[in-house]
Scaffold this motif. Structure first.
Motif, short mmCIF file in Angstrom:
data_model
loop_
_atom_site.label_atom_id
_atom_site.label_comp_id
_atom_site.label_asym_id
_atom_site.label_seq_id
_atom_site.Cartn_x
_atom_site.Cartn_y
_atom_site.Cartn_z
N PRO A 309 0.78 -1.34 -0.10
CA PRO A 309 0.04 -0.03 0.00
C PRO A 309 0.77 1.22 0.00
O PRO A 309 0.38 2.25 -0.53
CB PRO A 309 -0.79 -0.03 1.26
CG PRO A 309 -0.19 -1.26 2.23
CD PRO A 309 0.41 -2.16 1.04
N ASP A 310 1.99 1.24 0.62
CA ASP A 310 2.88 2.40 0.67
C ASP A 310 3.22 2.88 -0.71
O ASP A 310 3.42 4.04 -1.04
CB ASP A 310 4.01 2.38 1.62
CG ASP A 310 3.61 2.47 3.25
OD1 ASP A 310 2.38 2.87 3.34
OD2 ASP A 310 4.38 1.71 4.19
N SER A 312 2.12 1.72 -3.41
CA SER A 312 0.64 2.32 -4.46
C SER A 312 0.44 3.74 -4.14
O SER A 312 -0.03 4.69 -5.05
CB SER A 312 -0.30 1.38 -4.01
OG SER A 312 -0.21 0.00 -4.41
N ASP A 313 0.72 4.23 -2.76
CA ASP A 313 0.24 5.57 -2.30
C ASP A 313 1.33 6.47 -3.28
O ASP A 313 1.09 7.49 -3.65
CB ASP A 313 0.39 5.64 -1.00
CG ASP A 313 -0.76 5.14 0.00
OD1 ASP A 313 -1.70 5.00 -0.80
OD2 ASP A 313 -0.57 5.03 1.12
N ARG A 314 2.88 6.20 -3.13
CA ARG A 314 3.58 7.08 -3.69
C ARG A 314 3.30 7.20 -5.21
O ARG A 314 3.59 8.09 -5.75
CB ARG A 314 4.87 6.39 -3.30
CG ARG A 314 6.24 7.40 -3.74
CD ARG A 314 7.39 7.11 -3.03
NE ARG A 314 8.13 8.04 -3.51
CZ ARG A 314 9.64 7.87 -3.14
NH1 ARG A 314 10.15 7.11 -1.97
NH2 ARG A 314 10.52 8.48 -3.71
N ALA A 317 0.35 9.37 -6.01
CA ALA A 317 0.65 10.63 -5.72
C ALA A 317 1.39 11.36 -6.82
O ALA A 317 1.47 12.29 -7.27
CB ALA A 317 1.45 10.99 -4.47
N ARG A 454 -6.32 1.39 -8.39
CA ARG A 454 -5.39 0.79 -7.54
C ARG A 454 -5.89 -0.66 -7.37
O ARG A 454 -7.00 -1.10 -7.22
CB ARG A 454 -5.86 1.48 -5.91
CG ARG A 454 -4.86 1.11 -4.81
CD ARG A 454 -5.47 1.68 -3.62
NE ARG A 454 -4.36 1.77 -2.47
CZ ARG A 454 -3.41 2.47 -2.35
NH1 ARG A 454 -3.28 3.61 -2.70
NH2 ARG A 454 -2.53 2.16 -0.93
N ARG A 482 -10.03 4.92 -8.06
CA ARG A 482 -9.65 5.94 -7.15
C ARG A 482 -10.57 7.17 -7.10
O ARG A 482 -11.07 7.36 -8.14
CB ARG A 482 -8.18 6.43 -7.82
CG ARG A 482 -7.13 5.39 -7.45
CD ARG A 482 -5.78 5.78 -7.86
NE ARG A 482 -5.48 6.91 -7.08
CZ ARG A 482 -4.69 8.16 -7.63
NH1 ARG A 482 -4.37 8.08 -8.86
NH2 ARG A 482 -4.65 9.19 -6.95
#
Length: 482
Positions: A309-310, A312-314, A317, A454, A482
């Motif tokens: 998940p980290d 995917s977040d980056r 962004a 995602r 998303r």
């Protein structure tokens, strides 16, 4: 591990008397390590490379394979001393005539002619013209997704990458019948050349009409015919009528890759021109190898992101900073997207091993290797060697970012990571001609996906050693809008 200071290591000018170590053999002498390999092919070579050293000899069904796993030796075979090695003959023999006139299997003068004619078609400025196809094909392939769908990433990404190649090569939209022909050919070839099967380890006579061989021959013929039809549709009288090819690209408003190949073939000296069979086999090589490998890289990237998940977040962004759909001009602003692709190919290299054979006796890693031996250069093992990679089994795209010192370091106790600790596209004169195309396509396709979707809930993935590093079961994830 083997002592890198062993006699004969380095430039190969000495002739050490020490033969490579081999795993213990238990069972029938003629079969060597075959039964051990068939029990667990995925870990068999990795285990012995870790235990026995950088050059290990394995006997399979009467044949002998030398696994070479130190980056310095790999660089020597592929680059610095490449003239003393050639493509292993066993690769072409195992393929039962598939793509023998294509660049992947051709050797010597035939390979040189094909590479010289095809190379200009893959220059950066020409490849970048096709970036829009990756975005369009990805958007179209995912248009039917709904939030919460469970999708087969392999099926989707193969459709995307084949669509991109057909548009770039032939300036055509992907026809469903053609797509089915290529997909069936790819599946049949992978099954027929499955490296875990005894048939591949101990090839049967080429004339023996086994059911698997008949399916392979039928799929290969359909694949060749489909490409022949595309060539005929372009040239009318076909590629043999060289005069029909454009004498200059100036006469073409928006040349595709086939235009570039035909023009280069037309401009070459008569003795250097590719025949219709050679041109067709090279086009089939681009279609088969190009769509299969890039699709695998994207599929494995999706699987890894679904469990990270980290990351995917980056990634999300980063793509959110774009003003619209990604373009080639945006790629310098997408370093993390590129890092995800690279890390995926480190963990799961689509082309998981290379084969070479020395033309004369050589010394590798202080071990004697005879002329004609089959050398195995396994990306899958080297890319996860703990000597070069800190936490090699972890998915850490950050290790590819220059500004992230914590993650870009090599393994603890290692000052520098050797260049050929990572070689997903091979290296030296025979490095993958489509590497730039593949990386451009993968980055743009991944960025297009990440803008809207995602991935979550990854299933378990166990790779299988087919022609490429195929998953044993489909790579499935849940897609969330998303």
């Amino acid at each position: 591990m083997a002592d890198r200071s062993a006699p004969g290591d380095g430039d190969g000018t000495t002739d050490p008397t020490t033969a490579p170590p081999a795993p213990e053999v238990d069972g029938l002498p003629l079969l060597g390590n075959t039964h051990q390999y068939l029990r667990d092919p995925l870990t068999f070579h990795e285990r012995h490379a870790r235990d026995l050293g950088d050059v290990v000899r394995v006997r399979l069904a009467g044949g002998s394979f030398h696994y070479v796993t130190h980056p310095d030796d790999i660089q020597r075979v592929l680059v610095s001393d490449q003239s003393r090695f050639r493509k292993a003959s066993q690769v072409a023999e195992a393929g039962s005539g598939f793509l023998t006139d294509g660049m992947f299997l051709a050797t010597g003068e035939q390979w040189r002619r094909a590479r010289t004619i095809a190379q200009p078609a893959f220059y950066r400025e020409r490849v970048e013209r096709y970036g829009r196809h990756a975005v369009d094909a990805t958007r179209e392939a995912t248009a039917g997704w709904s939030d919460g769908d469970r999708v087969d990433l392999g099926a989707v990404t193969k459709r995307v990458t084949l669509d991109v190649l057909v548009r770039a090569l032939f300036d055509r939209d992907l026809d469903d019948a053609f797509g089915r022909t290529v997909a069936e050919a790819a599946r049949t070839v992978n099954d027929f050349l499955d490296a875990t099967s005894l048939r591949t380890i101990l090839p049967l006579p080429d004339w023996l009409p086994t059911p698997a061989k008949r399916r392979f021959e039928a799929a290969r013929a359909d694949f060749d015919d489909a490409v022949d039809d595309l060539l005929d549709a372009r040239g009318g009288s076909g590629v043999d009528a060289v005069a029909d090819a454009p004498a200059s690209l100036d006469a073409i408003d928006d040349p595709d890759l086939l235009d570039l190949l035909l023009a280069a073939n037309r401009a070459a000296d008569e003795e250097d021109r590719l025949s219709r069979a050679e041109l067709r086999d090279n086009l089939v090589t681009f279609l088969f190898a190009g769509h299969e490998t890039t699709a695998l890289a994207l599929s494995y990237a999706g699987h890894l992101l679904a469990d990270a998940p980290d990351a995917s977040d980056r990634l999300a962004a980063e793509v959110d900073t774009l003003s619209g759909e990604p373009t080639v001009a945006d790629l310098p602003d997408l370093p993390y997207t590129e890092a995800v692709v690279k890390e995926s190919m480190r963990r799961y290299p689509p082309l998981y091993t290379l084969f070479r054979e020395p033309l004369e006796p050589v010394a590798l890693g202080g071990r004697r290797v005879p002329a004609g031996a089959t050398l195995v250069l396994p990306q899958r093992i080297v890319h996860t060697d703990p000597r070069w990679w800190d936490r090699p089994e972890a998915f850490r795209p950050e290790r590819w970012l220059d500004d992230d010192a914590e993650h870009t370091r090599a393994a603890p106790g290692t000052e520098d990571r050797p260049e050929y600790a990572y070689f997903p596209f091979g290296g030296g004169p025979r490095h993958c001609i489509g590497a730039r195309f593949a990386m451009l396509e993968a980055r743009l396709a991944l960025a297009t996906l990440a803008r809207e979707w995602r991935f979550t809930d990854p299933g378990e993935v166990r790779p299988s050693l087919n022609v490429t590093l195929q998953p044993s079961d489909p790579i499935r994830v849940t897609v969330r809008r998303r």
